[in-house]
Scaffold this active site. Structure first.
Site, PDB file in Angstrom:
ATOM      1  N   TYR A   1      42.145  20.857 -57.591  1.00  0.00           N
ATOM      2  CA  TYR A   1      42.807  19.559 -57.697  1.00  0.00           C
ATOM      3  C   TYR A   1      44.058  19.705 -58.559  1.00  0.00           C
ATOM      4  CZ  TYR A   1      38.532  17.272 -55.903  1.00  0.00           C
ATOM      5  OH  TYR A   1      37.460  16.869 -55.141  1.00  0.00           O
TER       6      TYR A   1
ATOM      7  N   GLN B   1      27.446  17.713 -52.922  1.00  0.00           N
ATOM      8  CA  GLN B   1      28.577  16.790 -52.906  1.00  0.00           C
ATOM      9  C   GLN B   1      29.090  16.710 -51.484  1.00  0.00           C
ATOM     10  OE1 GLN B   1      32.823  16.007 -55.152  1.00  0.00           O
ATOM     11  NE2 GLN B   1      31.143  16.935 -56.279  1.00  0.00           N
TER      12      GLN B   1
ATOM     13  N   LYS C   1      42.719  -2.767 -45.751  1.00  0.00           N
ATOM     14  CA  LYS C   1      44.145  -2.769 -45.440  1.00  0.00           C
ATOM     15  C   LYS C   1      44.447  -2.206 -44.058  1.00  0.00           C
ATOM     16  CE  LYS C   1      45.355  -2.186 -50.336  1.00  0.00           C
ATOM     17  NZ  LYS C   1      46.019  -1.304 -51.330  1.00  0.00           N
TER      18      LYS C   1
END
Length: 343
Positions: free
Chosen positions: A62, A184, A223
């Site tokens: 990341y 995960q 959205k």
């Protein structure tokens, strides 16, 4: 904050965790996620800890390590209040051994992560992907050594298939090594593949799910709607190519069902999506992300209430898809009266 057992580990984690992929903002993907600096991260950590969101998840890739460094700085002086989860095994350099789950890379990458996080141990260390070039026995032995050395507390995986995870668990049992207790995984109302194989495996083997991208890569924010262009601020403009795919009409059908539930509950679409996940089997923690305090507080509104059984049933029906072979014949029970029904 509800605390849940992480698989069969005996270790408890909060029902909601925070995904720190928005920290750093380096590179084409992560800059679109967010660019939170240390000051902003401290503010977010303040809100999380106050709400009981003590699990913070990151990864070495990341923002090329910046997410870990910023998280470590934001937690300085309060490390004992936090559960740190990070991931490694994806490429972190140009060298031939800067990737994978070899003993060399796992040890080097763990030491580098500890330094960036400014901590002496990682609570949950997960492999970011399966390394087919390294024997699972070597991988598990290395991870077992890291646990015995006190550098890691619990181990897990991310983005493994069912056979890859099961092969690893069987090897751990055979050799008496640390078992993976966390998976995960991508799971959402528009991405339910986890249910076909990995969820039954998790139930059988005691592996808890830590869910990433619970809003379907930003598609379940409310959205993105039928007949409307993507809003200017949507990260899908830059990151759709990295996202798990979803057929537009399937997305719209799910959003339509969520709109009805939103009218009934007075909750936002993200809160409904998160609440639905919190009721699913094996789910230990759902990772929420936020670029700012407003988004974070809105996501925290997924707690303290519960969808009704009827609402869950309607959302299940709207989001259901036909499973791929070989799950389909057993999913609908056409071969046996004892075949499992959908979860």
């Amino acid at each position: 904050m509800e605390q849940r057992l992480l698989g069969n580990s005996g270790f408890k984690v909060p029902a909601l965790g925070f995904g720190a992929g928005t920290f750093g903002g380096q590179g084409p993907l992560f800059s679109a996620w967010g660019n939170t600096d240390v000051a902003g991260a401290r503010s977010i950590v303040d809100i999380c800890l106050e709400a009981g969101v003590s699990l913070f998840d990151t990864a070495d890739v990341y923002s090329n390590g910046a997410s870990e460094s910023i998280l470590g700085a934001a937690l300085k002086g309060r490390r004992g209040q936090a559960i740190i989860s990070t991931k490694l095994s994806l490429r972190m350099g140009d060298g031939p051994n800067d990737v994978g789950a070899s003993r060399h890379h796992l040890i080097e990458a763990t030491h580098a992560a500890l330094k960036r996080l400014d901590t002496d141990h990682i609570d949950i260390l997960q492999l970011h992907a399966f390394d087919a070039m390294t024997p699972v026995e070597q991988v598990l032995r290395t991870l077992d050594d890291l646990v015995r050395d006190g550098k890691v507390r619990y181990i897990g995986v991310s983005n493994f298939s069912g056979w890859q995870l099961m092969k690893s668990l069987a090897a751990a049992d055979r050799l008496g090594l640390q078992r993976y207790v966390a998976n995960q995984t991508y799971y959402s109302l528009i991405g339910r593949d986890y249910e076909y194989e990995l969820m039954p495996l998790g139930i059988d083997q005691g592996v808890g799910a830590i869910v990433w991208s619970p809003l379907g890569w930003g598609r379940l924010t409310g959205k993105v709607r039928r007949g409307q262009p993507l809003p200017e601020g949507s990260r899908l403009h830059e990151t759709a190519g990295f996202a798990p795919p979803v057929v537009d009409e399937h997305l719209y059908r799910v959003v339509d069902a969520m709109d009805i539930v939103a009218e009934e509950t007075g909750k936002t679409l993200p809160q409904i999506a998160l609440n639905w996940l919190l009721q699913r089997p094996t789910v230990a923690s759902v990772l929420i992300g936020a670029r700012d305090a407003v988004q974070l507080r809105q996501n925290l509104g997924a707690l303290g209430w519960q969808l009704t059984a009827d609402q869950v049933k309607r959302l299940d029906a709207a989001s259901a898809t036909t499973p791929p072979y070989p799950y389909y014949p057993y999913w609908n029970g056409q071969f046996s009266e004892r075949s499992p029904a959908p979860v």
